[in-house]
Design a protein around this motif. Structure first.
Motif, PDB file in Angstrom:
ATOM      1  N   SER A 189       2.508   5.987   8.182  1.00  0.00           N
ATOM      2  CA  SER A 189       4.001   6.581   7.613  1.00  0.00           C
ATOM      3  C   SER A 189       4.123   8.288   6.878  1.00  0.00           C
ATOM      4  N   PRO A 190       3.700   7.699   5.515  1.00  0.00           N
ATOM      5  CA  PRO A 190       3.792   8.223   4.452  1.00  0.00           C
ATOM      6  C   PRO A 190       3.194  10.082   5.057  1.00  0.00           C
ATOM      7  N   ALA A 191       2.252   9.083   5.498  1.00  0.00           N
ATOM      8  CA  ALA A 191       1.355  11.124   5.798  1.00  0.00           C
ATOM      9  C   ALA A 191       1.589  11.539   6.873  1.00  0.00           C
ATOM     10  N   LEU A 192       2.538  10.655   8.720  1.00  0.00           N
ATOM     11  CA  LEU A 192       2.643  11.052   9.452  1.00  0.00           C
ATOM     12  C   LEU A 192       4.212  12.101   8.609  1.00  0.00           C
ATOM     13  N   ALA A 193       4.929  11.669   7.917  1.00  0.00           N
ATOM     14  CA  ALA A 193       5.794  12.729   8.414  1.00  0.00           C
ATOM     15  C   ALA A 193       5.883  13.904   6.889  1.00  0.00           C
ATOM     16  N   ALA A 194       5.181  13.213   6.426  1.00  0.00           N
ATOM     17  CA  ALA A 194       4.582  14.875   5.986  1.00  0.00           C
ATOM     18  C   ALA A 194       3.430  15.926   6.423  1.00  0.00           C
ATOM     19  N   ALA A 236      -1.520  10.617   0.722  1.00  0.00           N
ATOM     20  CA  ALA A 236      -1.215  11.553   1.337  1.00  0.00           C
ATOM     21  C   ALA A 236      -0.295  12.886   1.202  1.00  0.00           C
ATOM     22  N   ASP A 237      -0.820  13.189  -0.576  1.00  0.00           N
ATOM     23  CA  ASP A 237      -0.550  14.697  -0.902  1.00  0.00           C
ATOM     24  C   ASP A 237      -2.208  14.855  -1.247  1.00  0.00           C
ATOM     25  N   LYS A 250      -6.427  14.066   8.667  1.00  0.00           N
ATOM     26  CA  LYS A 250      -7.299  12.941   9.006  1.00  0.00           C
ATOM     27  C   LYS A 250      -7.023  11.477   8.367  1.00  0.00           C
ATOM     28  N   ILE A 251      -6.093  11.033   7.476  1.00  0.00           N
ATOM     29  CA  ILE A 251      -5.210   9.948   7.438  1.00  0.00           C
ATOM     30  C   ILE A 251      -4.984   9.279   8.833  1.00  0.00           C
ATOM     31  N   ILE A 252      -4.174  10.201   9.797  1.00  0.00           N
ATOM     32  CA  ILE A 252      -2.911  10.291  10.838  1.00  0.00           C
ATOM     33  C   ILE A 252      -3.976   9.283  11.400  1.00  0.00           C
ATOM     34  N   LEU A 253      -5.648   9.807  11.930  1.00  0.00           N
ATOM     35  CA  LEU A 253      -5.947   9.438  12.672  1.00  0.00           C
ATOM     36  C   LEU A 253      -7.538   8.030  12.725  1.00  0.00           C
ATOM     37  N   ILE A 280       0.906  -1.430  -0.146  1.00  0.00           N
ATOM     38  CA  ILE A 280      -0.114  -0.118  -0.337  1.00  0.00           C
ATOM     39  C   ILE A 280       0.802   0.952   0.244  1.00  0.00           C
ATOM     40  N   THR A 281       1.737   1.360   0.267  1.00  0.00           N
ATOM     41  CA  THR A 281       3.353   2.008   0.335  1.00  0.00           C
ATOM     42  C   THR A 281       2.962   2.590  -0.501  1.00  0.00           C
ATOM     43  N   LEU A 282       3.043   2.839  -1.915  1.00  0.00           N
ATOM     44  CA  LEU A 282       3.053   3.787  -3.765  1.00  0.00           C
ATOM     45  C   LEU A 282       1.782   4.896  -2.874  1.00  0.00           C
ATOM     46  N   PHE A 283       0.659   3.802  -3.324  1.00  0.00           N
ATOM     47  CA  PHE A 283      -0.978   4.612  -3.143  1.00  0.00           C
ATOM     48  C   PHE A 283      -1.362   5.061  -0.905  1.00  0.00           C
ATOM     49  N   ALA A 284      -0.691   4.787  -0.743  1.00  0.00           N
ATOM     50  CA  ALA A 284      -0.698   6.359   0.562  1.00  0.00           C
ATOM     51  C   ALA A 284       0.414   7.173   0.158  1.00  0.00           C
TER      52      ALA A 284
END
Length: 199
Positions: free
Chosen positions: A129-134, A72-73, A79-82, A64-68
């Motif tokens: 992971s990507p949402a939190l980093a961004a 996140a962009d 909302k994604i993180i929550l 799911i990493t690439l889609f996630a």
């Protein structure tokens, strides 16, 4: 100057809440990984089953990493993180329930229900992971990125080391039910703390 202050990023209230919530989430996930490992070994007495735990989480996480990252962009990161943390919390609650009132399901199906739950948490962490980093970059000025990276690393490393230790101690000195209860409480505290971040 502000950017020469080692505590500069900690003085930003929302960032302080964010890394505290991230600490709690990492602490809870690391605790849970140890508890799940011991529980599965007690159920199966099979060392191979321990390796399957990592695989059960890695497959959805990597798939799911690439889609996630794309999501996140284009979607609200908070909302994604929550939602991701909520899914993790629900999974932790199910692990607790299966270890107490529904323990007969583990007797009947073995470790399979636990693997299914870990598979779901893999998806949650893949989105997180990507949402939190961004998201963390939204909370601080550009000149504090280096300072923020340092604090983020300190908090993550501390949680990654102490979480498994505390999880193992609680499991060893008490039982699996109490251990999962602590994971649920810490996960809930992290979720509420993150929800208070104003962005």
């Amino acid at each position: 100057m502000l950017n020469n202050d080692a505590y500069a990023v900690i003085k930003i209230k929302d960032y302080r809440r964010l890394i505290s919530a991230r600490f709690l989430f990492t602490f809870a996930t690391q605790m849970q990984s140890v508890i799940v490992g011991w529980q599965i070994y007690q159920l199966t007495h099979d060392a191979l089953a321990l390796g399957m735990i990592g695989l059960a989480e890695a497959i959805p996480y990597l798939s799911i990493t690439l889609f996630a990252g794309h999501l996140a962009d284009v979607v609200n990161r908070k909302k994604i993180i929550l939602i991701s943390n909520l899914v993790y919390f629900i999974c932790a609650v199910f692990l607790l329930i299966m270890s107490t009132t529904l323990h007969h399901s583990l007797t009947k199906f073995g470790a399979t229900p636990i693997f299914i739950i870990i598979f779901i948490t893999g998806f949650a962490r893949g989105f997180l992971s990507p949402a939190l980093a961004a998201f963390s970059a939204q909370l601080i000025p550009k000149e504090l990125f280096g300072n923020a990276a340092t604090w983020s690393s300190i908090m993550w490393q501390t949680a990654a080391v102490t979480g498994p230790a505390v999880g193992g101690l609680i499991y060893g000195f008490f039982n699996v039910e109490i251990a999962y209860t602590v994971v649920v409480i810490i996960s809930a505290a992290g979720w509420f703390l993150f929800s208070s971040v104003n962005n």
